[in-house]
Design an enzyme around this catalytic site. Structure first.
Site, PDB file in Angstrom:
ATOM      1  N   LYS A 186      -6.413   4.934  19.513  1.00 56.80           N
ATOM      2  CA  LYS A 186      -6.077   3.499  19.484  1.00 56.80           C
ATOM      3  C   LYS A 186      -5.098   3.277  18.332  1.00 56.80           C
ATOM      4  O   LYS A 186      -5.491   3.170  17.172  1.00 56.80           O
ATOM      5  CB  LYS A 186      -7.336   2.653  19.266  1.00 56.80           C
ATOM      6  CG  LYS A 186      -7.053   1.176  19.471  1.00 56.80           C
ATOM      7  CD  LYS A 186      -7.816   0.276  18.546  1.00 56.80           C
ATOM      8  CE  LYS A 186      -7.251   0.146  17.182  1.00 56.80           C
ATOM      9  NZ  LYS A 186      -5.961  -0.540  17.035  1.00 56.80           N
ATOM     10  N   GLY A 237      -6.212   4.068   7.490  1.00 49.69           N
ATOM     11  CA  GLY A 237      -5.862   2.658   7.337  1.00 49.69           C
ATOM     12  C   GLY A 237      -6.342   2.162   5.985  1.00 49.69           C
ATOM     13  O   GLY A 237      -6.519   2.948   5.047  1.00 49.69           O
ATOM     14  N   THR A 239      -8.668   0.423   2.982  1.00 53.78           N
ATOM     15  CA  THR A 239     -10.041   0.623   2.509  1.00 53.78           C
ATOM     16  C   THR A 239     -10.978  -0.423   3.122  1.00 53.78           C
ATOM     17  O   THR A 239     -12.095  -0.094   3.529  1.00 53.78           O
ATOM     18  CB  THR A 239     -10.060   0.567   0.967  1.00 53.78           C
ATOM     19  OG1 THR A 239      -9.270   1.663   0.496  1.00 53.78           O
ATOM     20  CG2 THR A 239     -11.465   0.681   0.408  1.00 53.78           C
ATOM     21  N   THR A 241     -10.810  -2.021   6.032  1.00 55.28           N
ATOM     22  CA  THR A 241     -11.138  -1.681   7.425  1.00 55.28           C
ATOM     23  C   THR A 241     -11.992  -0.416   7.471  1.00 55.28           C
ATOM     24  O   THR A 241     -12.903  -0.314   8.296  1.00 55.28           O
ATOM     25  CB  THR A 241      -9.849  -1.503   8.259  1.00 55.28           C
ATOM     26  OG1 THR A 241      -9.001  -2.622   8.045  1.00 55.28           O
ATOM     27  CG2 THR A 241     -10.156  -1.394   9.731  1.00 55.28           C
ATOM     28  N   GLY A 242     -11.722   0.512   6.580  1.00 58.56           N
ATOM     29  CA  GLY A 242     -12.515   1.743   6.513  1.00 58.56           C
ATOM     30  C   GLY A 242     -13.998   1.446   6.325  1.00 58.56           C
ATOM     31  O   GLY A 242     -14.867   2.127   6.893  1.00 58.56           O
ATOM     32  N   GLU A 259      -9.257   8.125   5.942  1.00 57.62           N
ATOM     33  CA  GLU A 259      -8.102   8.266   5.044  1.00 57.62           C
ATOM     34  C   GLU A 259      -7.663   6.857   4.710  1.00 57.62           C
ATOM     35  O   GLU A 259      -7.117   6.152   5.570  1.00 57.62           O
ATOM     36  CB  GLU A 259      -6.976   9.039   5.735  1.00 57.62           C
ATOM     37  CG  GLU A 259      -7.296  10.492   6.051  1.00 57.62           C
ATOM     38  CD  GLU A 259      -7.388  11.379   4.822  1.00 57.62           C
ATOM     39  OE1 GLU A 259      -7.128  10.897   3.693  1.00 57.62           O
ATOM     40  OE2 GLU A 259      -7.720  12.566   4.987  1.00 57.62           O
ATOM     41  N   CYS A 293       0.899   6.042   1.927  1.00 56.80           N
ATOM     42  CA  CYS A 293      -0.465   5.956   1.372  1.00 56.80           C
ATOM     43  C   CYS A 293      -0.465   6.627   0.006  1.00 56.80           C
ATOM     44  O   CYS A 293      -1.115   6.161  -0.921  1.00 56.80           O
ATOM     45  CB  CYS A 293      -1.465   6.597   2.311  1.00 56.80           C
ATOM     46  SG  CYS A 293      -1.051   8.261   2.803  1.00 56.80           S
ATOM     47  N   GLU A 391      -3.084  -2.454  -4.460  1.00 59.57           N
ATOM     48  CA  GLU A 391      -2.148  -1.598  -3.717  1.00 59.57           C
ATOM     49  C   GLU A 391      -1.043  -2.465  -3.114  1.00 59.57           C
ATOM     50  O   GLU A 391      -1.293  -3.254  -2.208  1.00 59.57           O
ATOM     51  CB  GLU A 391      -2.882  -0.857  -2.597  1.00 59.57           C
ATOM     52  CG  GLU A 391      -1.976   0.115  -1.873  1.00 59.57           C
ATOM     53  CD  GLU A 391      -2.600   0.756  -0.638  1.00 59.57           C
ATOM     54  OE1 GLU A 391      -3.402   0.115   0.053  1.00 59.57           O
ATOM     55  OE2 GLU A 391      -2.247   1.913  -0.357  1.00 59.57           O
TER      56      GLU A 391
HETATM   57  P1  NAD Z   1      -5.490  -1.496   8.620  1.00 56.30           P
HETATM   58  O1  NAD Z   1      -6.777  -1.056   8.019  1.00 56.30           O
HETATM   59  O2  NAD Z   1      -5.192  -2.944   8.657  1.00 56.30           O
HETATM   60  O3  NAD Z   1      -5.407  -1.017  10.149  1.00 56.30           O
HETATM   61  C1  NAD Z   1      -5.584   0.351  10.498  1.00 56.30           C
HETATM   62  C2  NAD Z   1      -6.085   0.429  11.937  1.00 56.30           C
HETATM   63  O4  NAD Z   1      -7.402  -0.108  12.024  1.00 56.30           O
HETATM   64  C3  NAD Z   1      -5.254  -0.326  12.958  1.00 56.30           C
HETATM   65  O5  NAD Z   1      -5.133   0.469  14.124  1.00 56.30           O
HETATM   66  C4  NAD Z   1      -6.094  -1.560  13.226  1.00 56.30           C
HETATM   67  O6  NAD Z   1      -5.852  -2.120  14.495  1.00 56.30           O
HETATM   68  C5  NAD Z   1      -7.495  -0.978  13.136  1.00 56.30           C
HETATM   69  N1  NAD Z   1      -8.583  -1.924  12.867  1.00 56.30           N
HETATM   70  C6  NAD Z   1      -8.506  -3.133  12.251  1.00 56.30           C
HETATM   71  N2  NAD Z   1      -9.752  -3.671  12.139  1.00 56.30           N
HETATM   72  C7  NAD Z   1     -10.624  -2.779  12.685  1.00 56.30           C
HETATM   73  C8  NAD Z   1     -12.045  -2.737  12.827  1.00 56.30           C
HETATM   74  N3  NAD Z   1     -12.814  -3.729  12.409  1.00 56.30           N
HETATM   75  N4  NAD Z   1     -12.594  -1.656  13.396  1.00 56.30           N
HETATM   76  C9  NAD Z   1     -11.833  -0.631  13.810  1.00 56.30           C
HETATM   77  N5  NAD Z   1     -10.482  -0.603  13.697  1.00 56.30           N
HETATM   78  C10 NAD Z   1      -9.881  -1.666  13.138  1.00 56.30           C
HETATM   79  O7  NAD Z   1      -4.363  -0.664   7.868  1.00 56.30           O
HETATM   80  P2  NAD Z   1      -2.768  -0.826   7.998  1.00 56.30           P
HETATM   81  O8  NAD Z   1      -2.367  -2.100   7.348  1.00 56.30           O
HETATM   82  O9  NAD Z   1      -2.373  -0.548   9.412  1.00 56.30           O
HETATM   83  O10 NAD Z   1      -2.261   0.407   7.102  1.00 56.30           O
HETATM   84  C11 NAD Z   1      -1.997   0.323   5.733  1.00 56.30           C
HETATM   85  C12 NAD Z   1      -3.129   0.935   4.931  1.00 56.30           C
HETATM   86  O11 NAD Z   1      -3.380   2.256   5.386  1.00 56.30           O
HETATM   87  C13 NAD Z   1      -2.809   1.061   3.449  1.00 56.30           C
HETATM   88  O12 NAD Z   1      -3.939   0.699   2.683  1.00 56.30           O
HETATM   89  C14 NAD Z   1      -2.533   2.549   3.262  1.00 56.30           C
HETATM   90  O13 NAD Z   1      -2.728   3.045   1.963  1.00 56.30           O
HETATM   91  C15 NAD Z   1      -3.468   3.143   4.255  1.00 56.30           C
HETATM   92  N6  NAD Z   1      -3.045   4.482   4.638  1.00 56.30           N
HETATM   93  C16 NAD Z   1      -3.782   5.554   4.218  1.00 56.30           C
HETATM   94  C17 NAD Z   1      -3.378   6.845   4.528  1.00 56.30           C
HETATM   95  C18 NAD Z   1      -4.160   8.055   4.082  1.00 56.30           C
HETATM   96  O14 NAD Z   1      -3.911   9.133   4.586  1.00 56.30           O
HETATM   97  N7  NAD Z   1      -5.105   7.908   3.176  1.00 56.30           N
HETATM   98  C19 NAD Z   1      -2.215   7.031   5.288  1.00 56.30           C
HETATM   99  C20 NAD Z   1      -1.489   5.925   5.688  1.00 56.30           C
HETATM  100  C21 NAD Z   1      -1.919   4.647   5.363  1.00 56.30           C
END
Ligand code: NAD
Length: 487
Positions: A186, A237, A239, A241-242, A259, A293, A391
């Protein structure tokens, strides 16, 4: 956009961009009843429609992956290697189109970022196709032999962000598939198109149900993380959402790899040849619109070289053009989406409201329709300021002055995150000693952002859980299974 330098090349196959985008479900290309807009961040305009899957369509993809798991996991590594290499070959045929599409939907410069991302993804699949996790004998005596197997988990759900839509998703899919799992991806709705296209390509080379790609609205992510037939969620994504993913995974004790975000520090040591490393520091912080990231999000500089460093850094930054990623001389493209663009404005507003010293950038040209944010450098804001503590994930970097190295290490570690970091100095041994004290999953010494199939990568503290790459990363797509055989 500067017309005479616009890259006109591509894409021989115009249809690649204009034909409807499909969900890939159970080996079929499926249209959705509803679609959503995809915006080109360089223009701020809608340029394509992506399919919006229903809950039933996601269920169907998971059910197909569950069925496919039986035969896919029964194949040998060698047999799966053949499939993965066919997938890589099929992607290679569409390499230019994928790269161009990546620039259209993500904004990153075509020649320096988008094309390398596609190439690295293809190379990653080919390399990982050759990796194995062999059965180990962990004990053998007169009575028995004990074997340790690593067996696939089942259906893996992948959830990915918008900064590296091709690479980050294939970093999950390739190791999951080679170890015998099936996969439902997804992607983020901000950059769904490249994944939809490679999902379509995958259906022509992989067995039915092994890889499905499903895009749509906000409900799909939670549906995937709550689904009882998903054995693992591999998430990249933010933290915040993680944390939702981790909570949801508890429902059926899913495995998770997270991640997440970071606030990486780069520490330049007093003996560093700072003039020589400025390009690496610049691109490590502000390249890719600062949307790494593991980007340098805090730059610690010794007081002894601070003034000259700031001048040299700013001089270098002034040589880099911000613009449309299709323009050949552009080094930094637009911010990927409006939400992030608005978020960056709050950093700028805070910097200005607190009278911090902006030595480059800081003024947005609101007449532009794309999400162009100027390269912005803030000189020595307080350690507790928003730009240092949070961040930014965009092209603003704070340069911070320190007096002694212990203090720099302490400030670097004073963070809820621990993703990456870097240390720069002529005396490599001393730099490594500092690197060893940085609380992060990955620390580079006198280089930055090198990643690879055999180089484990993952965050500590609130930057993540688990590892990608390396044997450690591949093992996280398996369960250890011990078989004790009486002699
Ligand atoms: P985000 O957390 O907003 O979204 C990431 C994904 O999660 C998207 O596909 C989104 O649709 C999905 N999502 C949103 N809510 C959800 C939920 N409740 N349950 C399941 N999935 C859900 O992140 P973003 O804005 O797309 O990305 C930027 C962030 O990602 C930054 O904080 C960046 O540091 C981090 N990032 C980390 C790494 C790494 O390897 N550690 C790599 C790239 C980006």
């Amino acid at each position: 956009m500067n017309e005479h330098t616009t890259i006109k090349v591509p894409p021989e196959d115009g249809n690649f961009f204009s034909a409807p985008y499909h969900l890939s479900i159970a080996g079929k290309l499926v249209q959705a009843d509803e679609t959503f807009d995809v915006i080109n961040p360089a223009t701020g305009e809608v340029f394509a429609q992506a399919p919006s899957a229903t809950a039933e369509q996601l269920d169907e993809a998971i059910a197909a992956a569950k069925t496919a798991f039986k035969s896919w996991s029964a194949l040998s590594y060698d047999e799966r290697e053949v499939y993965l290499k066919k997938f890589a070959d099929a992607l290679e045929e569409k390499r230019d189109e994928l790269a161009y599409l990546l620039t259209l939907e993500q904004g990153k410069p075509l020649g320096t970022m988008a094309t390398p991302e596609v190439d690295q993804s293809i190379s990653y699949i080919r390399q990982i196709a050759e990796r194995r996790i062999p059965v180990e004998i962990v004990e053998e005596n007169a009575n028995h032999v004990v074997e340790l197997h690593h067996v696939p988990l089942g259906v893996v759900g992948g959830i990915t962000p918008w900064n590296f839509p091709v690479l980050l998703s294939l970093w999950k899919i390739a190791p999951a598939l080679i170890t015998g799992n099936t996969f439902v991806l997804k992607p983020t709705p901000f950059t769904p198109l490249t994944a939809l296209r490679y999902g379509e390509i995958a259906q022509s080379v992989l067995p039915k149900g092994v890889l499905s790609v499903v895009t749509g609205g906000d409900a799909l992510g939670p549906q995937l993380t709550n689904h009882p037939d998903i054995a693992k969620i591999s998430f990249t994504g933010s933290t915040e959402t993680g944390k939702h993913v981790l909570r949801a995974a508890a429902g059926s004790i899913k495995r998770v790899t997270l991640e997440l975000g970071g606030n990486d520090a780069a520490i330049v040591l007093p003996d560093a040849d700072y003039q020589a490393i400025i390009p690496q520091l610049f691109w490590g912080a502000l390249g890719h619109q600062g949307q790494w990231c593991v980007g340098i999000k805090r730059l610690y500089i010794p007081r002894s070289i601070h003034a000259e460093f700031v001048k040299a850094f700013v001089d270098y930054a002034k040589t880099v053009k911000v613009g449309n990623g299709l323009d050949a001389d552009v080094g930094v493209g637009p911010v990927q989406n409006k939400m992030q663009f608005e978020k960056l404005k709050t950093f700028l507003a805070d910097i200005k409201a607190n009278g911090q010293n902006i030595v480059l950038g800081g003024e947005i040209d609101e007449s532009q329709s794309g999400y162009f944010f100027p390269i912005t450098v803030v000189d020595n804001p307080p350690e507790d300021s928003k730009i240092v503590q949070e961040e930014q994930f965009g092209p603003i970097v704070p340069i911070l002055v320190y007096d002694d190295v212990d203090e720099a290490v302490e400030r670097a570690n004073d963070s809820i995150w621990g993703l990456g970091g870097s240390v720069w100095g002529r005396d490599t041994k001393a730099a490594v000693e500092v690197a060893n004290r940085i609380e992060a999953g990955m620390v580079w010494v006198n280089e930055i952002h090198t990643q690879g199939v055999d180089i484990p990568f993952g965050g500590v503290k609130q930057s993540g859980l688990g590892t990608e790459h390396g044997r450690e990363g591949r093992e996280l797509f398996t369960n250890p299974k011990t078989v004790l055989i009486h002699k």
